[in-house]
Scaffold this motif. Structure first.
Motif: not given
Length: 328
Positions: A168-171, A191-194, A304-307, A313-314
């Motif tokens: 998450f720090d370096d997408l 895609c899975s977390l989504f 992780s999914a919510e994050k 969104e951002d």
């Protein structure tokens, strides 16, 4: 909450989409299949349309898609480029203007090892096309999904998620060396977390979501792979562009089976937010497992999914809560 535990459906790697659909009538249902004119997407379109559903295919090349789909009934094509923000918004607007409910949304399109690794925004191409474009599309179609009151969203993940969790720090690989395998794997974890987070947000509205690993299939997705890449997977490319595959690969008809099963199976009524494979919910395997099956915990982790959802969104400048999160 649906448990990540097999249902013992009786389906398996050799099951086809047609077999999953046996006896089902989808007349009156409306489906959208991104990339639904090639590979497993084409077989998904063929199966759903053959069972009576109206299928809208999202494709970058409308003329090509129309030629491929010309023999199928109940199929429409709308231009969709998942790497183009305006194209995604236009597709969603066109569909919304029809005032139709959306019963099935199959997020099938994707890229693998593309020649361009970043877009003009600096976004990683795998992440942008495989995941973020589909996130934006789903938000744009949210009201149509709710209108169904019994909708399902299928997000195509991959066993590639086994490469590891999302950094998450370096997408977009601005701090670490670019690795195409890791890049692809992280996009498929996304895609899975989504699916996990969308199901949590959608279930009170009758919208359920599933992540799917279709199995190993040689299709247009492999067009950017080098001969060396293919050899590592036990595949040889012939001079005419066809492939010779090793044991373990599936046909497109078999590859589409789990997507179709998640989209329409009554076995999954009232369920969602799980990772599926071989026409069934798949078991969780250990993080260090070398098995090319099962789901690793990081691909179904709710935190992780919510994050990831908030970050998405951002990145897309979508107001938080456009699709609100329900409380447990």
């Amino acid at each position: 909450m649906t448990k990540q535990k097999p249902l013992q459906t009786g389906f398996g790697p050799e099951t086809t989409a047609q077999e999953v659909l046996a006896g089902q009538d989808l007349s009156g249902k409306v489906a959208i299949v991104t990339g639904g004119h090639g590979g497993i997407g084409l077989e998904t379109t063929r199966a759903l349309a053959g069972a009576g559903a109206t299928v809208i295919v999202g494709a970058r090349d409308v003329n090509k898609a129309q030629e491929v789909l010309a023999s199928l009934k109940n199929v429409e094509v709308i231009r969709l480029d998942l790497a183009d923000l305006s194209s995604i918004d236009e597709f969603a607007a066109i569909y919304r203007s029809s005032n139709r409910a959306l019963d099935l949304l199959i997020l099938n399109a994707g890229v693998c090892f593309p020649p361009t690794i970043k877009d003009e925004r600096g976004f990683d191409t795998h992440f942008e096309t495989n995941y973020l474009g589909h996130f934006q599309l789903t938000v744009g179609l949210w009201e149509a999904l709710k209108r169904s009151e019994d909708a399902r969203v299928v997000s195509l993940s991959s066993i590639g998620h086994m490469t590891g969790p999302i950094d998450f720090d370096d997408l977009h690989f601005t701090q670490r060396p670019y690795d195409k395998v890791v890049s692809y794997g992280e996009s498929k974890t996304a895609c899975s977390l989504f699916a996990i987070e969308l199901d949590k947000r959608g279930r009170e509205h009758g919208v359920r979501a599933f992540a799917v690993h279709p199995g190993a299939i040689m299709s247009g997705l492999a067009r950017h792979l080098s001969d060396e890449d293919l050899a590592g997977w036990g595949v040889k490319r012939n001079e005419d562009g066809t492939y010779v595959t090793s044991e373990g690969f599936r046909t497109a008809e078999q590859g589409a089976a789990t997507s179709v099963w998640c989209a329409v199976s009554p076995m999954l009524n009232g369920m969602g937010g799980v990772y599926c494979e071989d026409g069934d919910i798949k078991e969780v395997v250990s993080a260090d497992s070398q098995l090319h099956r099962g789901v690793r915990s990081w691909a179904i982790d709710s935190v992780s999914a919510e994050k990831l959802w908030t970050i998405s969104e951002d990145l897309l400048h979508i107001p938080h809560g456009t699709i609100p999160r329900s409380q447990d």
